[in-house]
Design an enzyme around this catalytic site. Structure first.
Site, PDB file in Angstrom:
ATOM      1  N   GLY A 107       0.833  -1.207  -0.026  1.00  0.00           N
ATOM      2  CA  GLY A 107       0.089   0.015   0.097  1.00  0.00           C
ATOM      3  C   GLY A 107       0.764   1.280  -0.019  1.00  0.00           C
ATOM      4  O   GLY A 107       2.074   0.855  -0.486  1.00  0.00           O
ATOM      5  N   ASN A 108       0.335   2.267   0.499  1.00  0.00           N
ATOM      6  CA  ASN A 108       0.906   3.569   0.420  1.00  0.00           C
ATOM      7  C   ASN A 108       0.273   4.512   1.579  1.00  0.00           C
ATOM      8  O   ASN A 108      -0.270   4.100   2.184  1.00  0.00           O
ATOM      9  CB  ASN A 108       0.802   4.483  -0.932  1.00  0.00           C
ATOM     10  N   ARG A 109       0.958   5.755   1.684  1.00  0.00           N
ATOM     11  CA  ARG A 109       0.676   6.667   2.815  1.00  0.00           C
ATOM     12  C   ARG A 109      -0.571   7.452   2.525  1.00  0.00           C
ATOM     13  O   ARG A 109      -0.961   8.110   3.422  1.00  0.00           O
ATOM     14  CB  ARG A 109       1.871   7.443   3.470  1.00  0.00           C
TER      15      ARG A 109
END
Length: 414
Positions: free
Chosen positions: A212-214
């Site tokens: 995923g990412n932030r």
């Protein structure tokens, strides 16, 4: 820095004590601050504290300083009114024009910008009545920050926490400095169908883990709220979000980049505007394990092979002729500069390559943008060297983007 006159309204929630830190930031920056707490707020932080920190007398009664017509002059003379924390009750009163104490009366007399920073329990924040009140305040021209996500009173946790004083201060200074583009004009997107993607996609490695990412989804959700305030019909394609979706939007939940692509292409078929604000994963695991990958001493560490995800923004640009005539496509680019070029060099190349009409560019890294309540962007237009700037809270940036979209649609259609 120019000294400004600020009214700091304090609502009656447990987060009232945090407003003292915000007050300190205002005064240390050289601004003159008058604190107007609600009666309930004084049950959390006493009047003496506000007077000592601000250097001004403090009251919440319209019957004090009657000779100065205090309930009129406070709002008229303020360069900015900030309400932190803004409780659900206070938001409801402000949205409906109630004026039963000094703070709500001052809000009705405001000549300058007004910034609300809500704080409440998650259920209260997500309640449709609260979301309706926020949409109404935004339509009236007020700026409303999204609450932070984290620990609340007791054991509760979720969206509803008062943003950090530094984030509220930054949004306030952006309003005072005039670095925020013009706000939303109610009705400017009446009859328009707007599709917005938001949040970060998650690519599964196994039933438990994912890549995923932030991204928190705050900017995309703020765009949806701004488009709704402008009168649009909004479809929000929502990947992972840390904030609630705005009331009035048709929400389509997705998880992966492939799911987001399918939902976006379907929704975009008859849309007037498509805004790609989601943080879409560039790659995904070539395979996803059916069971949890175990960490075992007798087995070699797994090697994860990645494959490229489709470029949804480029696909929208390349296939626009098959969809709604005159469709406006807006992309987002989180960029960093390097020895090969600046942030804007890479962004301009990306804009032309993707075939979008507008590209909203923000610089990332070093704690910038992701998860924060404030943002600073440059908006580029295809085939033009002109650029627009917007800074402040993510609500303010969203208002700037939506205002630009509305003006371009109006110009294109006469």
């Amino acid at each position: 820095m120019v000294s400004h006159t600020i009214v700091l309204g304090v609502g009656g929630g447990i987060a009232a004590y945090k407003a003292a830190s915000l007050l300190r930031l205002f005064t240390e920056a050289g601004h003159s601050v008058t604190v107007v707490p609600t009666e309930a707020a004084t049950r959390f932080v006493g009047v003496a504290t506000w007077e000592a920190l601000s250097g001004h007398s403090v009251t919440n009664s319209v019957f004090d300083m009657v000779e100065k017509v205090n309930h009129v002059q406070l709002g008229q003379q303020a360069d900015l009114i900030v309400v932190a924390p803004a409780t659900a009750d206070l938001l409801a009163k402000a949205a409906n024009g109630r004026a039963d104490d000094l703070l709500t009366t001052t809000l009705l007399m405001a000549r300058g910008p007004v910034l609300f920073s809500p704080a409440m329990h998650t259920e209260m924040w997500r309640h449709p009545a609260t979301q309706d009140n926020i949409a109404r305040l935004r339509a009236h021209g007020a700026h409303v920050l999204d609450p932070a996500v984290g620990r609340l009173t007791g054991k509760d946790s979720g969206p509803g926490r008062l943003p950090e004083a530094e984030d509220i201060f930054a949004a306030s200074m952006a309003l005072l400095d005039g670095t925020v583009a013009p706000g939303i004009e109610p009705g400017s997107l009446d009859g328009r169908q707007v599709v917005i993607t938001a949040g970060g996609t998650r690519e599964p490695l196994d039933p438990v883990r994912f890549l995923g990412n932030r991204s928190s989804g705050k900017q995309g959700v703020a765009l949806a709220a701004a488009a709704l305030a402008a009168g649009a019909r909004v479809t929000l394609i929502a990947a992972h979000l840390e904030v609630p979706t705005p009331a009035g939007a048709a929400v389509v939940g997705v998880e992966t980049a492939l799911e987001l692509r399918e939902a976006t292409l379907a929704a975009a078929a008859d849309a007037d505007v498509v805004i790609m604000a989601a943080a879409v994963a560039d790659f995904r695991p070539a395979t996803s394990a059916a069971t949890k990958i175990k960490k075992r001493d007798d087995v070699a560490d797994p090697v994860i092979t990645l494959v490229r995800n489709p470029d949804i923004l480029a696909e929208l640009g390349a296939t626009r002729a098959t969809r709604q005539a005159g469709q406006l496509i807006v992309g987002f680019a989180a960029e960093t500069g390097d020895d090969g070029g600046s942030v804007l060099d890479y962004a301009r190349a990306k804009l032309e390559r993707k075939g979008a009409d507008l590209l909203v560019v923000n610089e990332v890294g070093g704690g910038k943008v992701f998860g924060q309540d404030s943002n600073q962007v440059t908006i580029l237009a295809r085939g033009s060297t002109e650029q627009a700037q917007a800074a402040g809270s993510k609500d303010q940036v969203a208002a700037a983007v939506v205002a630009l979209v509305a003006s371009r649609l109006a110009a294109a259609h006469g």
